[in-house]
Design a protein around this motif. Structure first.
Motif, PDB file in Angstrom:
ATOM      1  N   TYR A  14      41.686  31.898  49.408  1.00 24.45           N
ATOM      2  CA  TYR A  14      41.026  31.266  48.359  1.00 24.45           C
ATOM      3  C   TYR A  14      41.885  30.283  47.642  1.00 24.45           C
ATOM      4  O   TYR A  14      42.923  30.550  47.004  1.00 24.45           O
ATOM      5  CB  TYR A  14      40.160  31.914  47.477  1.00 24.45           C
ATOM      6  CG  TYR A  14      38.914  32.808  48.142  1.00 24.45           C
ATOM      7  CD1 TYR A  14      39.067  33.933  48.894  1.00 24.45           C
ATOM      8  CD2 TYR A  14      37.887  32.333  47.838  1.00 24.45           C
ATOM      9  CE1 TYR A  14      38.272  34.499  49.261  1.00 24.45           C
ATOM     10  CE2 TYR A  14      36.730  33.014  48.603  1.00 24.45           C
ATOM     11  CZ  TYR A  14      36.812  33.987  49.323  1.00 24.45           C
ATOM     12  OH  TYR A  14      35.908  34.749  49.892  1.00 24.45           O
ATOM     13  N   SER A  15      41.610  28.892  47.347  1.00 23.89           N
ATOM     14  CA  SER A  15      42.605  27.964  46.759  1.00 23.89           C
ATOM     15  C   SER A  15      42.310  27.824  45.347  1.00 23.89           C
ATOM     16  O   SER A  15      43.301  27.215  44.501  1.00 23.89           O
ATOM     17  CB  SER A  15      42.496  26.671  47.370  1.00 23.89           C
ATOM     18  OG  SER A  15      41.210  26.095  47.479  1.00 23.89           O
ATOM     19  N   ASP A  16      41.122  28.021  44.610  1.00 21.02           N
ATOM     20  CA  ASP A  16      40.864  27.694  43.356  1.00 21.02           C
ATOM     21  C   ASP A  16      40.326  29.057  42.750  1.00 21.02           C
ATOM     22  O   ASP A  16      39.277  29.765  43.222  1.00 21.02           O
ATOM     23  CB  ASP A  16      39.568  26.514  43.276  1.00 21.02           C
ATOM     24  CG  ASP A  16      40.137  25.374  43.825  1.00 21.02           C
ATOM     25  OD1 ASP A  16      39.550  25.146  45.030  1.00 21.02           O
ATOM     26  OD2 ASP A  16      41.021  24.690  43.540  1.00 21.02           O
ATOM     27  N   TRP A  17      40.572  29.111  41.523  1.00 26.17           N
ATOM     28  CA  TRP A  17      40.547  30.430  40.888  1.00 26.17           C
ATOM     29  C   TRP A  17      40.118  30.396  39.389  1.00 26.17           C
ATOM     30  O   TRP A  17      40.551  29.195  38.968  1.00 26.17           O
ATOM     31  CB  TRP A  17      41.701  31.456  40.845  1.00 26.17           C
ATOM     32  CG  TRP A  17      41.956  31.910  42.120  1.00 26.17           C
ATOM     33  CD1 TRP A  17      42.726  31.445  43.180  1.00 26.17           C
ATOM     34  CD2 TRP A  17      41.366  33.228  42.635  1.00 26.17           C
ATOM     35  NE1 TRP A  17      42.572  32.189  44.211  1.00 26.17           N
ATOM     36  CE2 TRP A  17      41.840  33.318  44.037  1.00 26.17           C
ATOM     37  CE3 TRP A  17      40.632  34.406  42.067  1.00 26.17           C
ATOM     38  CZ2 TRP A  17      41.748  34.507  44.763  1.00 26.17           C
ATOM     39  CZ3 TRP A  17      40.574  35.261  42.755  1.00 26.17           C
ATOM     40  CH2 TRP A  17      41.106  35.574  44.032  1.00 26.17           C
ATOM     41  N   GLY A  18      39.320  30.989  38.871  1.00 28.40           N
ATOM     42  CA  GLY A  18      38.885  30.756  37.342  1.00 28.40           C
ATOM     43  C   GLY A  18      39.635  31.738  36.534  1.00 28.40           C
ATOM     44  O   GLY A  18      40.834  32.487  37.115  1.00 28.40           O
ATOM     45  N   GLN A  19      39.634  31.810  35.325  1.00 26.10           N
ATOM     46  CA  GLN A  19      40.780  32.399  34.270  1.00 26.10           C
ATOM     47  C   GLN A  19      40.000  33.988  34.122  1.00 26.10           C
ATOM     48  O   GLN A  19      40.897  34.860  33.823  1.00 26.10           O
ATOM     49  CB  GLN A  19      40.604  31.760  33.043  1.00 26.10           C
ATOM     50  CG  GLN A  19      41.254  30.559  32.972  1.00 26.10           C
ATOM     51  CD  GLN A  19      42.737  30.639  33.453  1.00 26.10           C
ATOM     52  OE1 GLN A  19      43.513  31.443  32.920  1.00 26.10           O
ATOM     53  NE2 GLN A  19      42.963  29.844  34.609  1.00 26.10           N
ATOM     54  N   GLY A  20      39.003  34.342  34.737  1.00 28.70           N
ATOM     55  CA  GLY A  20      38.478  35.778  34.765  1.00 28.70           C
ATOM     56  C   GLY A  20      37.528  35.892  33.402  1.00 28.70           C
ATOM     57  O   GLY A  20      37.670  35.182  32.194  1.00 28.70           O
ATOM     58  N   THR A  21      36.571  37.069  33.680  1.00 29.43           N
ATOM     59  CA  THR A  21      35.742  37.504  32.454  1.00 29.43           C
ATOM     60  C   THR A  21      35.924  39.029  32.580  1.00 29.43           C
ATOM     61  O   THR A  21      35.663  39.659  33.636  1.00 29.43           O
ATOM     62  CB  THR A  21      34.393  37.021  32.494  1.00 29.43           C
ATOM     63  OG1 THR A  21      33.545  37.312  31.305  1.00 29.43           O
ATOM     64  CG2 THR A  21      33.680  37.354  33.785  1.00 29.43           C
ATOM     65  N   GLN A  22      36.117  39.480  31.111  1.00 30.87           N
ATOM     66  CA  GLN A  22      36.193  40.925  30.952  1.00 30.87           C
ATOM     67  C   GLN A  22      34.861  41.731  31.327  1.00 30.87           C
ATOM     68  O   GLN A  22      33.835  41.366  30.459  1.00 30.87           O
ATOM     69  CB  GLN A  22      36.700  41.264  29.967  1.00 30.87           C
ATOM     70  CG  GLN A  22      37.262  43.058  29.698  1.00 30.87           C
ATOM     71  CD  GLN A  22      38.159  43.448  30.568  1.00 30.87           C
ATOM     72  OE1 GLN A  22      39.245  43.284  30.486  1.00 30.87           O
ATOM     73  NE2 GLN A  22      37.633  44.503  31.185  1.00 30.87           N
ATOM     74  N   VAL A  23      34.653  42.581  32.007  1.00 37.54           N
ATOM     75  CA  VAL A  23      33.546  43.601  31.989  1.00 37.54           C
ATOM     76  C   VAL A  23      34.123  44.974  31.834  1.00 37.54           C
ATOM     77  O   VAL A  23      35.025  45.542  32.439  1.00 37.54           O
ATOM     78  CB  VAL A  23      32.860  43.446  33.404  1.00 37.54           C
ATOM     79  CG1 VAL A  23      31.876  44.676  33.640  1.00 37.54           C
ATOM     80  CG2 VAL A  23      32.398  41.988  33.701  1.00 37.54           C
ATOM     81  N   PHE A  24      33.423  45.484  30.766  1.00 40.35           N
ATOM     82  CA  PHE A  24      33.935  46.868  30.293  1.00 40.35           C
ATOM     83  C   PHE A  24      32.432  47.921  30.272  1.00 40.35           C
ATOM     84  O   PHE A  24      31.583  47.510  29.851  1.00 40.35           O
ATOM     85  CB  PHE A  24      34.403  46.969  29.006  1.00 40.35           C
ATOM     86  CG  PHE A  24      34.879  48.534  28.595  1.00 40.35           C
ATOM     87  CD1 PHE A  24      34.243  49.228  27.791  1.00 40.35           C
ATOM     88  CD2 PHE A  24      36.312  48.821  29.002  1.00 40.35           C
ATOM     89  CE1 PHE A  24      34.559  50.488  27.585  1.00 40.35           C
ATOM     90  CE2 PHE A  24      36.718  50.204  28.694  1.00 40.35           C
ATOM     91  CZ  PHE A  24      35.753  50.752  27.898  1.00 40.35           C
ATOM     92  N   VAL A  25      32.586  48.846  31.092  1.00 34.97           N
ATOM     93  CA  VAL A  25      31.455  49.720  31.356  1.00 34.97           C
ATOM     94  C   VAL A  25      31.934  50.987  30.649  1.00 34.97           C
ATOM     95  O   VAL A  25      32.606  51.837  31.171  1.00 34.97           O
ATOM     96  CB  VAL A  25      31.133  50.087  32.661  1.00 34.97           C
ATOM     97  CG1 VAL A  25      29.697  50.969  32.932  1.00 34.97           C
ATOM     98  CG2 VAL A  25      30.896  48.532  33.556  1.00 34.97           C
ATOM     99  N   SER A  26      31.238  51.619  29.788  1.00 30.19           N
ATOM    100  CA  SER A  26      31.361  52.764  28.946  1.00 30.19           C
ATOM    101  C   SER A  26      30.623  53.930  29.681  1.00 30.19           C
ATOM    102  O   SER A  26      29.464  53.600  30.138  1.00 30.19           O
ATOM    103  CB  SER A  26      31.045  52.495  27.732  1.00 30.19           C
ATOM    104  OG  SER A  26      29.611  52.361  27.221  1.00 30.19           O
ATOM    105  N   SER A  27      31.151  55.045  29.798  1.00 34.58           N
ATOM    106  CA  SER A  27      30.567  56.187  30.249  1.00 34.58           C
ATOM    107  C   SER A  27      29.456  56.811  29.206  1.00 34.58           C
ATOM    108  O   SER A  27      29.523  56.753  27.963  1.00 34.58           O
ATOM    109  CB  SER A  27      31.424  57.293  30.822  1.00 34.58           C
ATOM    110  OG  SER A  27      32.451  57.550  29.672  1.00 34.58           O
TER     111      SER A  27
END
Length: 127
Positions: free
Chosen positions: A114-127
């Protein structure tokens, strides 16, 4: 300037759902495979899902199969990741990526394809 911008991350309880979006700009990705990857704390980046250019073919990592759904809207140059039945082990930064090579699904699970990437988004799943 090509940009991929992810959104939709956040904090959710185990068993809950989130829908991530990836808005592309700068060029059309309508002929590219688009993918989602993630990087959990202390782990390497891993493949999550990918979708072919017409949206008819999708690929999933075994760990998310049956729980996550990837889709795309080429008119909006946007890719989505619907995440259901979330587990604490899904906690990670999620990245959207564009293949940069038209009509090619080979090695869709490899980040270096893959040549193009985003900056990312955080996902947090609590138990």
């Amino acid at each position: 300037q090509v940009q991929l911008v992810e959104s939709g991350g956040g904090l959710v309880q185990a068993g809950g759902s989130l829908k991530l979006s990836c808005a592309a700009s700068g060029r059309s990705f309508s002929n590219d495979v688009m993918g989602w990857f993630r990087r959990a704390p202390g782990k390497e980046r891993e493949f999550v899902a990918a979708i072919a250019w017409l949206g008819r073919t999708a690929f999933y990592a075994d760990s998310v199969k049956g729980r996550f759904t990837i889709s795309r809207d080429n008119a909006r140059n946007t890719v989505y990741l619907q995440m259901d039945s979330l587990k604490p082990e899904d906690t990670a930064v999620y990245y959207c990526a564009g293949r940069g090579r038209q009509h090619d699904t080979t090695y869709y699970e490899r980040a270096d394809m893959y040549s193009d990437w985003g900056q990312g988004t955080q996902v947090f799943v609590s138990s």
